[in-house]
Write an enzyme that holds these catalytic residues in place. Structure first.
Site, PDB file in Angstrom:
ATOM      1  N   LYS A 199     -25.593  21.926   2.494  1.00  9.92           N
ATOM      2  CA  LYS A 199     -25.228  22.943   1.985  1.00  9.92           C
ATOM      3  C   LYS A 199     -25.203  23.235   0.274  1.00  9.92           C
ATOM      4  CE  LYS A 199     -24.398  28.079   2.432  1.00  9.92           C
ATOM      5  NZ  LYS A 199     -23.893  29.400   3.728  1.00  9.92           N
ATOM      6  N   SER A 224     -27.042  32.358   4.380  1.00  7.56           N
ATOM      7  CA  SER A 224     -27.077  32.055   3.404  1.00  7.56           C
ATOM      8  C   SER A 224     -27.494  30.436   3.244  1.00  7.56           C
ATOM      9  CB  SER A 224     -25.259  31.970   2.491  1.00  7.56           C
ATOM     10  OG  SER A 224     -24.588  31.369   2.611  1.00  7.56           O
ATOM     11  N   SER A 253     -24.111  33.182   7.949  1.00  8.46           N
ATOM     12  CA  SER A 253     -24.942  32.606   7.172  1.00  8.46           C
ATOM     13  C   SER A 253     -25.073  31.879   7.993  1.00  8.46           C
ATOM     14  CB  SER A 253     -23.928  32.460   6.141  1.00  8.46           C
ATOM     15  OG  SER A 253     -24.556  33.222   5.291  1.00  8.46           O
TER      16      SER A 253
END
Length: 471
Positions: free
Chosen positions: A80, A155, A179
């Site tokens: 990420k 996210s 997330s």
């Protein structure tokens, strides 16, 4: 054949590498082809360069011998873009960080490299990580491989979309309010939000400090729980320079030890409804665990709503306070999703110093109360969200005849960030539209291996299905 290869589990891909049936270059090339085929539709990546990956793969093959014995040698993974990865863009989805490339790896990324993994690139996320869908002004909207009109969540939405569609064998996300868990649920993969610090957080962008030291954790994501457990085993362990990283050694409980845990399950919190298919998924997982020899009984902690309210104070209100200096005078560069987050914080009175201090003390007391209630039910089974993946921009849904709003629909993950408890997600069911539905397995803090072990049993009973876009 290449499509079948990239949809194999990470464990299986490693077996093929170790046996010599495929080379690192061949496996990397299969992933490059899948990325070039599907990423134009999914938009999962923030930074990817095929030639750079090919060069690294060739070097891996040239290193065969001693280095090939490393546990993740040659495995193609993603990270990420909020976790510092040397040489790759890590912009946290914000124009304010456009083009930023860290000079040093986060601790967990350094451990990935040391274990031999091949990093394909960094994945997209919402601006400053403050949304349950992945969209920003820097890289745009990431789409769900099950339905391009739906979000893969946030996210860690770029990460979940990439893994679900075989663009990556496994990877790393982060979670302060669901997330890694909501994206796993939305895209039909597995994930773990560890106890904070079990996987070191040093190098996360922004830093997991203050209340986010309790709420936040870097967590592994993959198509199977066996792969998630492999990453946890390889990447966990104390970081001596991180005051939030505990000296807790990895251990693997036996099936007999796992069965000593009575599992409490609940289908909703009594305040916000869930879809009929979500209830069915929790019930199916409970039945599978009973069939595996576990005691599974109805139970719901009485503290859930109070935990959620405190989570909101720390995540929403304190989060906005943390970002205020960085965004001052630059509001015109902020994305709609981040402005929406700021709107949530502006809708309530600002926290005073006394209120913040009281909330911090209350959280410690409430965590103790919750853990006391969990003494009889040290493992919980519950939904991940009220709904499956939603359409881009949607913010309200009708569930069981009642209106369910955005943050309420995903409250099920927020409880366990406030508790600082490990929580795993496994795909179990599906919606009438064919979208995946996961369940959440939660253990007491520092009992991550218990959550992983029990989640693996559920995964064996149900498991990953490839999304239609991959066929």
């Amino acid at each position: 054949m290449a499509n079948e290869l990239v949809l194999e589990s990470a464990t299986r891909q490693l077996e093929l590498l170790r046996s010599g049936e495929i080379s690192v270059t061949e496996l990397a090339e299969a992933h490059i082809r899948q990325i070039e085929r599907l990423n134009p539709q999914l938009n999962a990546f923030a930074d990817f360069d095929a030639e750079r990956v090919r060069e690294r793969a060739r070097k891996h093959d040239a290193w065969r011998g001693q280095r090939a014995r490393r546990p993740l040698f040659g495995l193609p993974v993603t990270v990420k873009s909020s976790i510092a990865t040397r040489g790759l863009k890590c912009e946290i989805g914000s124009l304010l960080h456009k083009g930023e490339i860290p000079a040093h790896d986060a601790v967990v990324v350094a451990r990935l490299r040391a274990a031999g993994a091949l990093i394909l690139g960094t994945t997209n996320c919402p601006e400053f990580l403050m949304a349950y869908e992945t969209d920003n002004l820097l890289h745009g909207q990431t789409r769900n491989p099950w339905n391009l009109e739906c979000t893969p969540g946030g996210s860690s939405g770029g990460e979940s979309a990439a893994i679900a569609a075989g663009l990556s064998a496994a990877g790393l996300g982060s979670d302060s309010g669901g997330s890694v868990r909501v994206p796993a649920h939305f895209t039909g993969i597995c994930s773990l939000k560890p106890t904070p610090g079990r996987i070191p957080g040093r190098g996360h962008l922004p830093p997991c400090v203050g209340p986010f030291q309790i709420l936040g954790a870097i967590g592994p994501m993959a198509r199977t729980m066996a792969d998630v457990a492999l990453l946890f085993r390889m990447l966990s362990g104390q970081d001596p320079n991180d005051p939030a990283s505990p000296p807790v050694a990895y251990r693997e409980p036996s099936i007999e030890e796992l069965r000593t845990n009575t599992i409490g399950f609940f289908e909703d919190d009594g305040l916000v409804p869930v879809t009929q298919e979500t209830r069915a998924a929790v019930q199916a997982a409970a039945s599978a665990l009973r069939d595996a020899g576990f005691r599974v009984e109805p139970f719901q902690p009485s503290t859930l709503e109070r935990l959620r309210q405190l989570w909101s104070k720390f995540f929403v209100q304190c989060g906005a306070m943390f970002y205020a200096p960085a965004i001052a005078g630059k509001e015109h560069q902020l994305s709609p999703t981040f402005n929406e987050f700021l709107g949530f914080s502006e809708a309530v009175p600002a926290l005073t110093a006394a209120e913040l201090l009281d909330a911090w003390a209350e959280l410690d007391l409430l965590r103790a109360e919750t853990l006391a209630e969990m003494s009889r039910f040290p493992v919980l089974l519950c939904p991940v969200a009220s709904i499956p993946a939603f359409r881009h921009g949607e913010r309200e849904w009708t569930v069981e005849g009642r209106a369910v709003k955005y943050l309420d629909a995903v409250r099920h993950t927020q409880w366990f960030n406030a508790l600082a408890a490990p929580a795993a997600v496994v795909p179990v069911g599906s919606s009438p539209e064919g979208l995946p539905i996961g369940v959440q397995i939660v253990a007491r803090p520092f009992q991550d291996e218990t959550a992983l072990g029990i989640a693996a049993i559920v995964d064996e009973a149900f498991g990953y299905r490839p999304p239609p876009i991959t066929l």
